[in-house]
Enzyme design. Structure first.
Site, mmCIF file in Angstrom:
data_model
loop_
_atom_site.group_PDB
_atom_site.id
_atom_site.type_symbol
_atom_site.label_atom_id
_atom_site.label_comp_id
_atom_site.label_asym_id
_atom_site.label_seq_id
_atom_site.Cartn_x
_atom_site.Cartn_y
_atom_site.Cartn_z
ATOM 1 N N GLY A 71 0.811 -1.217 0.000
ATOM 2 C CA GLY A 71 0.000 0.000 0.000
ATOM 3 C C GLY A 71 0.844 1.266 0.000
ATOM 4 O O GLY A 71 0.544 2.233 -0.704
ATOM 5 N N CYS A 324 1.582 6.736 24.791
ATOM 6 C CA CYS A 324 2.141 7.330 25.999
ATOM 7 C C CYS A 324 3.630 7.567 25.791
ATOM 8 O O CYS A 324 4.385 6.628 25.559
ATOM 9 C CB CYS A 324 1.910 6.383 27.175
ATOM 10 S SG CYS A 324 2.397 7.103 28.734
HETATM 11 C C1 LIG Z 1 -5.035 3.102 5.032
HETATM 12 C C2 LIG Z 1 -3.695 2.472 4.831
HETATM 13 N N1 LIG Z 1 -2.914 2.865 3.814
HETATM 14 C C3 LIG Z 1 -1.727 2.326 3.591
HETATM 15 C C4 LIG Z 1 -1.220 1.345 4.402
HETATM 16 C C5 LIG Z 1 0.160 0.820 4.131
HETATM 17 O O1 LIG Z 1 0.149 -0.414 3.457
HETATM 18 P P1 LIG Z 1 1.452 -1.327 3.451
HETATM 19 O O2 LIG Z 1 1.675 -1.747 4.853
HETATM 20 O O3 LIG Z 1 1.102 -2.480 2.537
HETATM 21 O O4 LIG Z 1 2.563 -0.522 2.893
HETATM 22 C C6 LIG Z 1 -1.995 0.891 5.473
HETATM 23 C C7 LIG Z 1 -1.465 -0.149 6.391
HETATM 24 O O5 LIG Z 1 -1.425 0.003 7.593
HETATM 25 C C8 LIG Z 1 -3.266 1.470 5.697
HETATM 26 O O6 LIG Z 1 -4.038 1.096 6.710
#
Ligand SMILES: Cc1ncc(COP(=O)(O)O)c(C=O)c1O
Length: 373
Positions: A71, A324
């Site tokens: 992502g 925290c």
């Molecule tokens: C909304 C969102 N975008 C992007 C990512 C990142 O994806 P990746 O871990 O495959 O790079 C995440 C993962 O936590 C996510 O929740």
């Protein structure tokens, strides 16, 4: 006893069916998809088959799907690619204050390169107002990037409205759908987007694989230059094993979507009803009551600190919305943007359910929470 896993928004286990589909490509079909001999052809067929499976879940053509390393890479490809490719058209990007760091930080980087970025606020439910997006548009705007579903509170954003309005002004639209793919419909034509990011490990494929939907005809300078893999859109020998995994995961998710939306939502609602019944106004639901991912339950437990609550509950695997540092409690940037009062947000806990969550897990989770809260 293994802790009850209620952190599917953080990551999902690999589905055994996905692992099984990947198996032959680990030891047996090891060819390079660019090779023209039988080994290469077997690998090429596998990658292209997987691309078709991803495309089917997104309702697009296979040629519009690019495999990436996850992502974060998909998001970086779009933000940096659009900023570079369309720099002569304008230098303004619109995003929201509740995006994942995989959007916020590339935006911060682009700001250092002279791009102007507008971080739109959200309301108390964590929703962006499509009218605010319209008001933020300038003749310099080249991209709107708003997430489809928020990873913490699960709120869904009005992407179709935003796309319609953006296209009327000739502006490209990207949505980070890492959290929505496989949980709700993510058809690119319904959403109207030009780019959509997928993260494999949120949809029961392995970590370190993702995909990017790029609408046909929209050119973009790639993030990774090299040989002409992925039709020149992302260089590097294809990760055949993981691409096969992501393809299978998308096929399974597509078949399972109606059941998922019904059953997981039912369990999530049961979880909330039980907590509400027991604790009344000592628990407060965060996010949007209807426009929300079916699996996400984000709660403020009044009078406690989320991290401490979870520390007392090692039998539960969930996430907190506060951190925290040196005795200071800070809320997540998402809760801050939602203007959740600090004394409430300190008790924030995110429970995210998934494919393997059973009714018994929820009943046990409620009993465990009741014992200590
Ligand atoms: C909304 C969102 N975008 C992007 C990512 C990142 O994806 P990746 O871990 O495959 O790079 C995440 C993962 O936590 C996510 O929740």
């Amino acid at each position: 006893m293994q802790p009850i896993y209620l952190d599917y928004n953080a990551t999902t286990p690999v589905d055994p069916v996905v692992a099984e589909a990947m198996q032959p490509y680990i030891l047996q079909h090891y060819g390079n998809p660019s090779s023209t001999h039988a080994y290469g052809r077997a690998a090429r067929e596998a990658v292209e088959g997987a691309r078709t499976q991803v495309a089917s879940l997104l309702g697009c053509s296979a040629t519009e799907v690019v495999f990436t390393g996850g992502g974060s890479e998909s998001n970086n490809t779009v933000l940096k690619g659009v900023a570079y490719t369309y720099r002569h058209k304008g230098q303004h990007i619109i995003t929201s204050a509740i995006e994942h760091p995989a959007i916020i930080n590339p935006c911060r980087f682009l700001e250092q390169q002279g791009v102007r970025v507008t971080y739109l606020p959200v309301d108390r439910t964590g929703m962006v107002d499509a009218d605010e997006v319209r008001r933020a548009l300038t003749p310099q705007t080249i991209l709107i990037s708003i997430m489809h579903a928020n990873n913490e509170v699960g709120t869904l954003q009005p992407i179709a409205d935003i796309s319609r309005m953006a296209h009327a002004h000739g502006v490209l639209v990207h949505t980070d759908a890492a959290q929505s793919v496989g949980k709700i419909p993510t058809l690119v034509d319904e959403l109207g987007v030009d780019f959509l990011s997928v993260a494999g490990h949120k949809v029961y494929a392995p970590k370190g694989i993702g995909a990017l939907y790029m609408r046909a005809g929209v050119g973009l300078e790639p993030l990774i230059h090299g040989a002409g893999h992925e039709s020149g859109r992302r260089a590097g020998t294809e990760n055949v094993i993981f691409a096969v995994g992501l393809g299978k995961a998308c096929e399974v998710a597509q078949a399972d979507l109606p059941r998922y939306q019904r059953d997981v939502r039912q369990l999530r609602d049961l979880f909330w009803q039980e907590l509400d019944k027991r604790f009344g106004d000592r628990v407060v639901l965060n996010g949007h009551a209807e426009q929300c991912l079916p699996n996400t339950l984000h709660i403020n437990f009044r009078g406690v600190i989320g991290a401490e609550l979870l520390e007392k509950l090692p039998e539960l695997a969930a996430s907190t919305g506060s951190a925290c540092h040196a005795g200071e409690i800070t809320l997540s940037s998402v809760l801050e943007a939602m203007q959740i009062p600090a004394e409430l947000g300190r008790g924030a806990v995110r429970f995210s359910l998934g494919r393997y969550t059973a009714r018994q897990d929820i009943e046990q989770a409620v009993a465990l929470i009741t014992r200590i809260f």
